[in-house]
Design a protein around this motif. Structure first.
Motif, PDB file in Angstrom:
ATOM      1  N   VAL A   1      39.542  -3.165  35.744  1.00 33.27           N
ATOM      2  CA  VAL A   1      40.847  -3.837  35.878  1.00 33.27           C
ATOM      3  C   VAL A   1      40.684  -5.172  36.595  1.00 33.27           C
ATOM      4  O   VAL A   1      41.177  -6.215  36.137  1.00 33.27           O
ATOM      5  CB  VAL A   1      41.848  -2.924  36.645  1.00 33.27           C
ATOM      6  N   PHE A   2      39.973  -5.162  37.720  1.00 32.93           N
ATOM      7  CA  PHE A   2      39.803  -6.391  38.511  1.00 32.93           C
ATOM      8  C   PHE A   2      39.148  -7.494  37.681  1.00 32.93           C
ATOM      9  O   PHE A   2      39.651  -8.632  37.616  1.00 32.93           O
ATOM     10  CB  PHE A   2      38.957  -6.095  39.759  1.00 32.93           C
TER      11      PHE A   2
ATOM     12  N   LEU B   1      30.886 -10.566  43.051  1.00 31.88           N
ATOM     13  CA  LEU B   1      31.618  -9.738  44.020  1.00 31.88           C
ATOM     14  C   LEU B   1      31.366  -8.251  43.765  1.00 31.88           C
ATOM     15  O   LEU B   1      31.153  -7.483  44.710  1.00 31.88           O
ATOM     16  CB  LEU B   1      33.122 -10.053  43.944  1.00 31.88           C
ATOM     17  N   VAL B   2      31.355  -7.859  42.499  1.00 33.06           N
ATOM     18  CA  VAL B   2      31.112  -6.446  42.168  1.00 33.06           C
ATOM     19  C   VAL B   2      29.727  -6.035  42.697  1.00 33.06           C
ATOM     20  O   VAL B   2      29.576  -5.000  43.359  1.00 33.06           O
ATOM     21  CB  VAL B   2      31.197  -6.223  40.636  1.00 33.06           C
TER      22      VAL B   2
ATOM     23  N   PHE C   1      41.863  -1.201  45.233  1.00 31.56           N
ATOM     24  CA  PHE C   1      41.808  -0.534  43.928  1.00 31.56           C
ATOM     25  C   PHE C   1      40.650   0.459  43.872  1.00 31.56           C
ATOM     26  O   PHE C   1      40.785   1.556  43.337  1.00 31.56           O
ATOM     27  CB  PHE C   1      41.643  -1.603  42.836  1.00 31.56           C
ATOM     28  N   ILE C   2      39.507   0.043  44.407  1.00 30.83           N
ATOM     29  CA  ILE C   2      38.346   0.956  44.432  1.00 30.83           C
ATOM     30  C   ILE C   2      38.695   2.193  45.251  1.00 30.83           C
ATOM     31  O   ILE C   2      38.406   3.328  44.869  1.00 30.83           O
ATOM     32  CB  ILE C   2      37.092   0.268  45.038  1.00 30.83           C
ATOM     33  N   TYR C   3      39.362   1.944  46.394  1.00 27.55           N
ATOM     34  CA  TYR C   3      39.695   3.049  47.296  1.00 27.55           C
ATOM     35  C   TYR C   3      40.609   4.060  46.606  1.00 27.55           C
ATOM     36  O   TYR C   3      40.482   5.265  46.803  1.00 27.55           O
ATOM     37  CB  TYR C   3      40.373   2.483  48.556  1.00 27.55           C
TER      38      TYR C   3
ATOM     39  N   ILE D   1      39.999 -10.253  46.775  1.00 27.16           N
ATOM     40  CA  ILE D   1      38.906  -9.377  47.259  1.00 27.16           C
ATOM     41  C   ILE D   1      39.492  -8.097  47.873  1.00 27.16           C
ATOM     42  O   ILE D   1      39.052  -6.988  47.573  1.00 27.16           O
ATOM     43  CB  ILE D   1      38.019 -10.130  48.288  1.00 27.16           C
ATOM     44  N   LEU D   2      40.501  -8.286  48.730  1.00 26.75           N
ATOM     45  CA  LEU D   2      41.117  -7.115  49.375  1.00 26.75           C
ATOM     46  C   LEU D   2      41.767  -6.201  48.326  1.00 26.75           C
ATOM     47  O   LEU D   2      41.668  -4.973  48.416  1.00 26.75           O
ATOM     48  CB  LEU D   2      42.150  -7.562  50.415  1.00 26.75           C
TER      49      LEU D   2
END
Lengths: 494, 147
Positions: free
Chosen positions: B101-102, A393-394, B89-91, B83-84
Motif C-alpha cells: 500500500v505504502f 525506506l523499505v 501501517f506495518i504495526y 515514514i510514520l
C-alpha cells in the motif's frame, strides 16, 4: 613455514573449496550492500551449514564472507550516504560528496582497490604475526585499552568541523546514548524508563542507519534531487585506482592502523575506519577531507578490510573474539571439530594458513567483482530522489529491525533519525555522535577496570604514556601545522 | 523558521536533556553513576555556554540575510508523516500489506509514476523482500493482525 604456506595455497586452490569461497564472497557482498545487515547476520546465516564440513571448505565459506563485507558495504556508503555496515561509516564523509559531484565511479574504484590492498596486507599481517602474536596481544591490558578508546574519541574532536562546541557536544551526546542499558560495573540498568527493550542498550546498526540515512531520505524528498547533483555519471574507475596508487603510503599507513586496531580484542571494529580517517586527515597535506577528497575514501577503506586479518589473530590463536562476527566464527570452528588456541599454530597450522590464503584471495576476487558491478550499481545515483526513496525506506526499515528484532529498533530509528535530521539542518556534525556512541561502553568499562585494579598507577604505564602523547600530538598537530602554514604564507614561502 | 532561532531552541533542548540526564544519574548507585554523571555535567555546562553564546550572537546579528535565513518546516514534516504512516501501517497490517500500500500510494502521489509502472515496481519489491526473507532468514516486524 614457507613450505607449509605453499602447501596451504594448493589446498585452497582446490576447485570445490574455491567454489565455497565464491559462495561466501557472494553472500558477503550482498550482506554488505544491504544497510543494517552486519557480518554477524552473515555468519549466523552460514553457521548451520558448516556443521561437520571439511574444515578447509567450511573456512573457505566463512572467511570468504567475512573478507568482503567491508568491500560490498562501500556501495551504499558512497552512493546513498548510508553506511552498509558499521565499518564503512567514515567512507561517507568524502565518498558521498564525490558521488554528489558525479564522481561515484572514481570513489568506488579507489575504495575497492584500497579494500583489496588493505585486505591483502591484513592477510600478510596475520601470516607474519603468527609467531609473535602472544606478547603483542598480552601487552594490552585495560589501561592501554582505555587509552585506545580515548584515541578513538579524540577523532570526534577532529571531525567536529567548523564548530568545536557542536562537535564536542555531539560526541558527549553519543557517549550518553551509549550509556543507556546495563552498567558494566554493577548489575543495574540506566535510562531504561521501565522498558525491556532499553535494558540491552541501543544497538549500533540502528543508530548508524538512523543518524545518516534518515536525514538523507528527507533531504532527497524535500529537494527533489538525485544523489548525483550534476545529473551525470563520469567514468572514473581507473582514475580512482590511479588515485590510490598515487597515495600508496596513505594506503599502507591506513592498512597498518587497521591491522593494529584489529589485533586488539574488545576495542570494536566499528571505530577503525574513523581512526584511519582521523589519522589520514592529520597526516595528509593540503587536504580537504569532508568535502569530497578522494584520500578521505582511501584511508578508511584501506583500514576496514585490513582489520579483519588483525582481528583473526586473537580469535584463532587465543580464542578471544573481538566482535560478534568473530565470536560466531569461534562457534563455526567448534562445529568443524577445531579448537581455537595455540594448537592453531601447531597441529592445525595448515588450517590457519589456509585461512590466510582465503583472506587474501577473497579480497582480490571480491574487489574484482565489485569493480565489475560499479557501472550498473552507480546508476542508482541518477535515479530521482522521490522514486528511489520509498524503496530505500523499505530496505532501511527491514535492516533496522534486524538488530534486535523488536519494534523498539524502529522507534529508535525514528527518534535518532529525527535528531540526525535536525542536526543536519542546523549544521551540527553527526560523526562525533556516532564515535561517542560506539566507544561509550569500552570507555566506561576499561576506565572502571583500570581504576579498580591499578588505582591511579596505570597512568604511569609506558604504553599508556605513549598513547597519551600520540593523542595530544594528534589533537595539537593540526593547530601547529595550521599556524606554521599561515606563517609560511605570510612570509611568502621564504 | 529562522535558522538561528531554531539553533537556539535545539541547543536549549540539548541543555535540558543533559541536565535531566545528570539529575537521573544521581539516582544510580556509585559505580553506575560516575560515567553518565560526568558526561551529562560536561554536556550540560558546554551546552549552556554555547546557548549563551548563540543567544548573544542572535541578538547582535546585524545582517538581515543572516537573521532571516529560513528553514523548511512543512515539507520535511510531510515526508516524516509518510515514514510514520508507513510504520503505523506495518504495526497494524504487517510488512507485506503495508509495503504494498505504502509503495503504490507514494509512487502515484509523490513520484507521479504511472499506474502500471507503480504496480510493476511494487510487485518487484515484494518479490525481492519475500525472497530475502526466505533465503537469508530475515525477520519482518510483527503486526497486530499477525501477518
Amino acid at each position: 613455514m614457507i613450505q607449509s604456506a605453499i602447501d596451504a595455497l594448493f589446498i585452497v586452490l582446490d576447485p570445490a573449496r574455491l567454489g565455497y569461497m565464491f559462495l561466501g564472497i557472494s553472500i558477503g557482498i550482498v550482506v554488505g550492500l544491504l544497510p543494517g545487515l552486519s557480518g554477524t547476520v552473515g555468519m549466523a546465516l552460514l553457521l548451520p551449514f558448516v556443521f561437520g564440513l571439511d574444515p578447509y571448505i567450511g573456512m573457505a565459506l566463512l572467511i570468504g564472507m567475512i573478507a568482503v563485507i567491508h568491500t560490498g558495504d562501500t556501495f551504499p556508503s558512497i552512493l546513498l550516504g548510508i553506511p552498509g555496515t558499521s565499518g564503512s561509516q567514515a567512507t561517507i564523509m568524502d565518498g558521498f560528496p564525490l558521488a554528489q559531484s558525479g564522481q561515484a565511479s572514481r570513489a568506488m574504484g579507489a575504495a575497492f582497490f584500497c579494500s583489496m590492498v588493505g585486505g591483502v596486507i591484513g592477510g600478510i599481517a596475520l601470516f607474519l604475526t603468527i609467531p609473535i602474536a602472544e606478547p603483542l596481544i598480552t601487552s594490552f591490558s585495560s589501561p592501554e585499552l582505555f587509552m585506545l578508546t580515548m584515541l578513538g574519541l579524540s577523532m570526534a574532536g577532529m571531525l567536529a568541523g567548523k564548530s568545536v562546541f557542536k562537535g564536542v557536544m555531539a560526541g558527549l551526546l553519543g557517549l550518553l546514548i551509549g550509556a543507556v542499558g546495563s552498567a558494566p560495573a554493577v548489575p543495574e540498568y540506566r535510562f531504561t524508563f521501565g522498558t525491556l527493550y532499553l535494558t540491552q542498550g541501543i544497538s549500533l546498526p540502528v543508530v548508524a542507519i538512523a543518524i545518516f540515512a534518515f536525514p538523507i531520505i528527507i533531504t532527497m524528498l524535500t529537494d527533489r534531487v538525485t544523489v548525483s547533483k550534476t545529473g551525470e555519471l563520469q567514468n572514473g574507475v581507473l582514475h580512482g585506482i590511479k588515485d590510490s596508487i598515487k597515495n600508496k603510503y596513505l594506503v599502507i599507513r591506513s592498512a597498518v592502523v587497521g591491522v593494529l586496531i584489529g589485533f586488539i580484542p574488545g576495542l570494536g571494529g566499528s571505530v577503525v575506519d574513523w581512526i584511519a580517517y582521523g589519522f589520514g586527515k592529520k597526516t595528509v597535506k593540503d587536504n580537504y577531507f569532508g568535502e569530497g577528497d578522494i584520500r578521505g575514501v582511501i584511508a578508511p577503506e584501506s583500514a576496514n578490510n585490513a582489520k579483519e586479518g588483525g582481528s583473526l589473530v586473537p580469535t584463532l590463536l587465543f580464542g578471544i573474539p573481538g566482535s560478534g562476527t568473530t565470536a560466531i566464527l569461534l562457534g563455526g570452528l567448534t562445529l568443524m571439530g577445531l579448537q581455537a588456541g595455540p594448537q592453531m599454530i601447531t597441529t592445525d597450522l595448515d588450517v590457519t594458513l589456509s585461512i590466510v590464503w582465503t583472506l587474501v584471495l577473497a579480497n582480490v576476487f571480491g574487489a574484482a567483482l565489485c569493480i565489475i558491478l560499479i557501472r550498473p550499481i552507480s546508476k542508482l545515483s541518477l535515479i530521482p530522489g522521490e522514486k528511489i526513496v520509498p524503496f530505500l525506506l523499505v530496505l532501511l526499515v527491514i535492516g533496522a529491525y534486524q538488530s534486535t528484532m523488536s519494534w523498539g529498533d524502529l522507534v529508535i530509528f525514528v527518534i535518532i533519525g529525527l535528531l540526525g535530521y535536525v542536526m543536519t539542518v542546523l549544521d551540527w556534525p553527526r560523526p562525533p555522535l556516532l564515535i561517542g556512541f560506539v566507544l561509550a561502553m569500552s570507555a566506561e568499562r576499561y576506565y572502571w577496570i583500570s581504576i579498580e585494579r591499578y588505582g591511579w598507577e596505570w597512568i604511569s604505564n609506558p604504553l599508556v604514556i605513549i598513547l597519551a602523547v600520540l593523542i595530544v600530538g594528534l589533537l595539537s598537530g593540526g593547530a601547529i601545522m595550521k599556524k606554521f602554514s599561515k606563517q609560511v604564507e605570510t612570509k611568502g614561502g621564504n | 523558521m529562522n535558522k538561528s532561532l531554531a539553533n537556539i531552541i535545539f541547543t536549549a533542548f540539548i541543555f535540558i536533556l543533559f541536565t535531566a540526564a545528570a539529575l537521573e544519574s544521581l539516582t544510580f548507585s556509585r559505580l553506575a553513576q560516575f560515567f553518565p554523571l560526568y558526561i551529562s555535567i560536561a554536556g550540560s555546562v558546554l551546552s549552556l555556554i554555547y546557548l549563551i553564546k548563540i543567544i548573544i550572537e542572535h541578538v547582535k546579528q546585524s545582517s538581515p540575510e543572516e537573521r532571516h535565513e529560513q528553514l523548511q518546516i512543512l515539507k520535511p514534516l510531510r515526508y516524516i508523516g509518510w515514514i510514520l504512516g508507513y510504520l503505523l501501517f506495518i504495526y497494524v497490517f504487517g510488512m507485506l500489506i503495508a509495503t504494498a500500500v505504502f509503495l503504490f500510494v507514494f509512487l502515484i502521489l509523490e513520484s507521479k509514476m504511472k499506474v502500471l509502472s507503480s504496480v510493476l515496481s511494487v510487485a518487484v519489491m515484494l518479490v525481492l523482500i519475500t525472497y530475502l526473507s526466505a533465503a537469508i532468514n530475515i525477520a519482518w516486524p510483527s503486526s497486530l493482525l499477525g501477518f
